[in-house]
Design an enzyme around this catalytic site. Structure first.
Site, mmCIF file in Angstrom:
data_model
loop_
_atom_site.group_PDB
_atom_site.id
_atom_site.type_symbol
_atom_site.label_atom_id
_atom_site.label_comp_id
_atom_site.label_asym_id
_atom_site.label_seq_id
_atom_site.Cartn_x
_atom_site.Cartn_y
_atom_site.Cartn_z
ATOM 1 C CD GLU A 54 -3.081 -1.045 2.143
ATOM 2 O OE1 GLU A 54 -3.019 -0.172 3.020
ATOM 3 O OE2 GLU A 54 -4.025 -1.841 2.036
ATOM 4 C CD GLU A 75 -3.687 -5.857 3.845
ATOM 5 O OE1 GLU A 75 -4.472 -5.002 4.286
ATOM 6 O OE2 GLU A 75 -2.455 -5.726 3.859
HETATM 7 C C1 FCB Z 1 -4.492 -2.064 5.387
HETATM 8 C C2 FCB Z 1 -3.111 -2.405 5.893
HETATM 9 C C3 FCB Z 1 -3.101 -3.450 6.964
HETATM 10 C C4 FCB Z 1 -4.248 -3.299 7.927
HETATM 11 C C5 FCB Z 1 -5.552 -3.193 7.179
HETATM 12 C C6 FCB Z 1 -6.768 -3.093 8.050
HETATM 13 O O1 FCB Z 1 -4.493 -0.765 4.915
HETATM 14 O O2 FCB Z 1 -2.316 -2.862 4.825
HETATM 15 O O3 FCB Z 1 -1.855 -3.403 7.607
HETATM 16 O O4 FCB Z 1 -4.035 -2.238 8.743
HETATM 17 O O5 FCB Z 1 -5.517 -2.087 6.321
#
Ligand code: FCB
Length: 450
Positions: free
Chosen positions: A164, A355
């Site tokens: 990110e 994620e």
């Molecule tokens: C993302 C991050 C991760 C976690 C999630 C909820 O932005 O990559 O580390 O904090 O959100």
């Protein structure tokens, strides 16, 4: 019957700073997140990652839990300052040994380790030398990537460079909500972003050159998604445009990062909008950034809905009354249909959802269980959308639930619980939530029981 493809990877994820703890142990150097947490008032509950989930000492218990769940792959990150306490130069053997134990421990249980090289714990020693604003940061990162690949690529096939960039640059260097807590001018943020992109490119080159096997490499950007609330073609195209257009002076776009990496150039609309703030781009930079990648890793939690108004124009749908997580993020499962679809159509790489998950107010009930039906429903709805995307032709290679454990959720400290496994931060007791047992059954069925 709809199916995920053979070999679909069922995973879960976490990151070093959020779970390891032991911030001063086993030779680890300081990171910008340690530095950030030391400043009162920046983390909402006043906490830090000094102990976190004590995964540094309890990793075997956590691996055993994942094994009981039948997890195929675990996405972990390596803490750069655990390997190079000063960011470059002297190597900390204890740090390499620690990740050796984790990688071997996972493999012994049939769990495939997928490694992210950088999930935000940037070495403070390098921050003191200008951090990402220093063009040398690209080489610092490539040297680190080279060493890690050299040590672990005999056993680890799947890799991500940066997690990110939108967040560590936007929240970290522009809005000061995350470490290192800077409010730099937009010009400087774009310069730092350019260096981070160069770091990605140089790291991929170094990784391929040192790999002990053919690697699958990607980056893991935020997947920002706008989606249509009907299948009217005008709305679909408006959602696609909203997903990819750059409209504001901030770091939150897909294309400013992914276009250079995958298509080899910054997007035209961004170049026009950011004209006065553009970074120094030297001859050859774009070629370095544009390395062949094997997958598009997307972190997708929520999306923005578009609807048609009376005049047939696409406008934001405020989704009044829609479900919200404790992060205050809308529950919009369609994001896991349209996000992968739009990203696949633009970039042509297999999609891995690296994620997806939700924060919830979970606690251990009087019967000793942690019941989280909301999370089960959240994941179920998102996976149904993802499977639909796969059945409609998107190459969807895997899904990683964020996160295996409740952990240190950055500026929210321990107040936001994303885990499939509850962690009591006083006692470090782990309690798999009902979602963990449900996810195990989903994995066992290959997704059929959704
Ligand atoms: C993302 C991050 C991760 C976690 C999630 C909820 O932005 O990559 O580390 O904090 O959100």
């Amino acid at each position: 019957m709809q199916k995920f493809k053979d070999g679909f990877v069922w995973g879960t994820a976490a990151s070093s700073y959020q779970i390891e703890g032991g911030a001063k142990d086993q030779g680890r150097g300081d990171s910008v997140w340690d530095m950030f947490c030391r400043q009162p008032g920046l983390v909402s509950d006043g906490s830090d990652g000094m102990t976190a989930c004590d995964h540094l000492n309890r990793y075997q218990e956590d691996i055993d839990i994942m094994s009981d769940m039948g997890i195929h792959a675990y996405r972990l990150s390596v803490a750069w300052p655990r390997i190079f306490p000063a960011g470059t130069g002297k190597i900390n053997q204890q740090g390499l040994d620690y990740y050796d134990r984790i990688v071997d421990g996972l493999l012994a249980k049939g769990i495939d380790p997928w490694i992210t090289l950088f999930h935000w714990d940037f070495p403070t020693a390098l921050y003191d030398q200008g951090g990402w604003l220093n063009r040398d940061s690209a080489d610092w990162f490539a040297d680190y990537a080279e060493l890690i690949t050299d040590k672990f690529s005999d056993r680890v096939k799947n890799w991500f460079t940066l997690n990110e960039p939108q967040c560590f640059l936007g929240l970290g260097h522009h809005s000061a909500e995350h470490a290192p807590g800077l409010k730099m001018t937009f010009e400087k943020v774009l310069q730092a972003s350019h260096h981070a992109l160069l770091a990605h490119g140089k790291a991929v080159q170094a990784m391929r050159a040192n790999a002990k096997q053919t690697l699958n490499i990607g980056a893991a950007p935020v997947g920002l998604v706008s989606y249509p609330t009907s299948d009217d073609p005008r709305l679909i195209e408006a959602a696609r445009a909203a997903t990819f257009d750059i409209k504001r002076l901030d770091c939150f776009s897909n294309t400013w990062y992914a276009d250079p990496m995958i298509l080899g150039s910054y997007p035209e609309d961004g170049l026009a909008l950011f004209e006065q703030f553009l970074p120094e781009i030297r001859t050859g930079d774009m070629e370095i950034i544009n390395q062949p990648l094997d997958m598009y890793a997307a972190n997708i939690y929520s999306g923005g809905a578009l609807k048609l108004n009376d005049k047939g124009e696409a406008v934001a749908d405020d989704l009044i009354g829609v479900g919200r997580t404790t992060m205050d993020w809308n529950v919009t499962p369609e994001c896991l249909y349209w996000g992968p679809k739009f990203l696949y159509e633009r970039y042509g790489l297999p999609i891995v959802v690296t994620e997806n998950g939700m924060a919830n107010c979970d606690w251990v009930h009087t019967n000793g269980q942690v019941e989280d039906p909301g999370r089960i429903d959240y994941v179920r709805r998102h996976l149904l959308n993802l499977r639909q995307a796969a059945n409609d032709g998107v190459d969807v290679a895997g899904y990683f639930y964020w996160s295996i454990l409740d952990n240190f959720e950055w500026a929210f400290g321990y107040q936001q619980r994303f885990g499939l496994v509850h962690v009591d931060f006083e006692t470090q007791k782990r309690t798999p939530k009902s979602s963990a047992y449900w996810y195990r059954d989903v994995i066992n069925s290959g997704g059929d029981i959704l």
